[in-house]
Design a protein around this motif. Sequence first.
Motif, PDB file in Angstrom:
ATOM      1  N   GLY A   1      -4.133 -67.157  21.216  1.00 27.44           N
ATOM      2  CA  GLY A   1      -3.384 -66.201  22.007  1.00 27.44           C
ATOM      3  C   GLY A   1      -1.880 -66.324  21.858  1.00 27.44           C
ATOM      4  O   GLY A   1      -1.147 -65.370  22.124  1.00 27.44           O
TER       5      GLY A   1
ATOM      6  N   THR B   1      -3.120 -61.560  19.884  1.00 31.01           N
ATOM      7  CA  THR B   1      -4.014 -61.034  20.903  1.00 31.01           C
ATOM      8  C   THR B   1      -4.441 -59.638  20.466  1.00 31.01           C
ATOM      9  O   THR B   1      -3.707 -58.950  19.747  1.00 31.01           O
ATOM     10  CB  THR B   1      -3.322 -60.952  22.278  1.00 31.01           C
ATOM     11  OG1 THR B   1      -2.108 -60.197  22.145  1.00 31.01           O
ATOM     12  CG2 THR B   1      -3.008 -62.322  22.820  1.00 31.01           C
TER      13      THR B   1
ATOM     14  N   PRO C   1      -0.325 -57.999  25.752  1.00 27.56           N
ATOM     15  CA  PRO C   1      -0.790 -58.278  27.128  1.00 27.56           C
ATOM     16  C   PRO C   1      -0.077 -57.453  28.188  1.00 27.56           C
ATOM     17  O   PRO C   1      -0.646 -57.204  29.254  1.00 27.56           O
ATOM     18  CB  PRO C   1      -0.498 -59.769  27.301  1.00 27.56           C
ATOM     19  CG  PRO C   1      -0.431 -60.311  25.920  1.00 27.56           C
ATOM     20  CD  PRO C   1       0.138 -59.211  25.074  1.00 27.56           C
TER      21      PRO C   1
ATOM     22  N   SER D   1      -6.700 -59.848  26.584  1.00 24.56           N
ATOM     23  CA  SER D   1      -5.397 -60.257  26.063  1.00 24.56           C
ATOM     24  C   SER D   1      -4.568 -60.930  27.141  1.00 24.56           C
ATOM     25  O   SER D   1      -3.896 -61.941  26.889  1.00 24.56           O
ATOM     26  CB  SER D   1      -4.642 -59.044  25.504  1.00 24.56           C
ATOM     27  OG  SER D   1      -5.351 -58.438  24.450  1.00 24.56           O
TER      28      SER D   1
ATOM     29  N   LEU E   1      -5.898 -64.473  27.832  1.00 27.75           N
ATOM     30  CA  LEU E   1      -5.443 -65.433  26.826  1.00 27.75           C
ATOM     31  C   LEU E   1      -4.021 -65.890  27.122  1.00 27.75           C
ATOM     32  O   LEU E   1      -3.709 -67.087  27.069  1.00 27.75           O
ATOM     33  CB  LEU E   1      -5.514 -64.809  25.433  1.00 27.75           C
ATOM     34  CG  LEU E   1      -6.914 -64.584  24.834  1.00 27.75           C
ATOM     35  CD1 LEU E   1      -6.789 -63.949  23.456  1.00 27.75           C
ATOM     36  CD2 LEU E   1      -7.691 -65.885  24.747  1.00 27.75           C
ATOM     37  N   LYS E   2      -3.135 -64.942  27.430  1.00 35.17           N
ATOM     38  CA  LYS E   2      -1.754 -65.301  27.740  1.00 35.17           C
ATOM     39  C   LYS E   2      -1.648 -66.046  29.065  1.00 35.17           C
ATOM     40  O   LYS E   2      -0.911 -67.029  29.186  1.00 35.17           O
ATOM     41  CB  LYS E   2      -0.883 -64.034  27.779  1.00 35.17           C
ATOM     42  CG  LYS E   2      -0.531 -63.466  26.426  1.00 35.17           C
ATOM     43  CD  LYS E   2       0.348 -64.424  25.642  1.00 35.17           C
ATOM     44  CE  LYS E   2       0.793 -63.801  24.331  1.00 35.17           C
ATOM     45  NZ  LYS E   2       1.636 -64.721  23.524  1.00 35.17           N
TER      46      LYS E   2
END
Length: 269
Positions: A25, A29, A33, A62, A65-66
């Motif tokens: 990430g 992604t 995000p 996304s 992940l961030k």
Amino acid sequence: MKKRNPYLTAGLVMTGILTALIVMGVFWTPYDPNAMAAGPKLTGPSLAHLMGTDSFGRDIFSRVLKGAGTTYGIALCTVAVGAVCGTVLGAVTGYFGGIVDDVLMRLGDVLTAFPSILLALVVISLLGPGKTRNVILALGLVFIPSFARMARGTYAGLREVNYVKSARLMGASSSRILWRHILPNTWSVLLPALTIGFNNAVLAEASMSYLCIGVTPPDASLGYMLSESQGMFMSAPWYALGTGLTLVWMVFGVGLIGEGLQRRGGGEV
């Protein structure tokens, strides 16, 4: 041959998978995000959006992940600050004792008398909310007393063992005894404590972001995403489930590592 440690193995596998996704990430992604209208609003999981989309049409996968990377990084830095500073203070006070030991331990008692999240809120209010470094500093300061107390007890118990006395008789300096002779023999206690501290830091950061005083928009954080998803749990349950299960996965994986380390250190299998 010793039996395998299933707790340690399972924890390493779970944490390894999550860490790999977090590292991915950082570089890639599926969608931006923070990009609005990356897809239709509040759509369920699909091939295009693995965890669906939120009320702004942002891809939840996304953002997870961030957000997981943000929470993971803050927890690591928090544990580093608390463990390093606390271990140094605990090692010095536990080995030398005296009035400094009494003063610092009484100060630690005062700090630990208050809930850790409350102390973090006070520090954040003084430093200013919304900045990652302030969250790390606030939580790191809160975690110092617990690590200092643990290190103090360990060093106080080891300062009169035979190998320390021998090193002292051979003319070894106090700093060498502290860091070269005693510290390596404290890892069986420190490593499980680090995993517990990491999980506490994850939950503390998520709680602060949930209350909107930690990481603030547009940056993604698991705690803030849970706060966002609370009002739409009935209409879009995938938002809360995807974010919440990621948080549970992170804490559970590291918790299994800690349990495995404790059983390994205690001679259990």
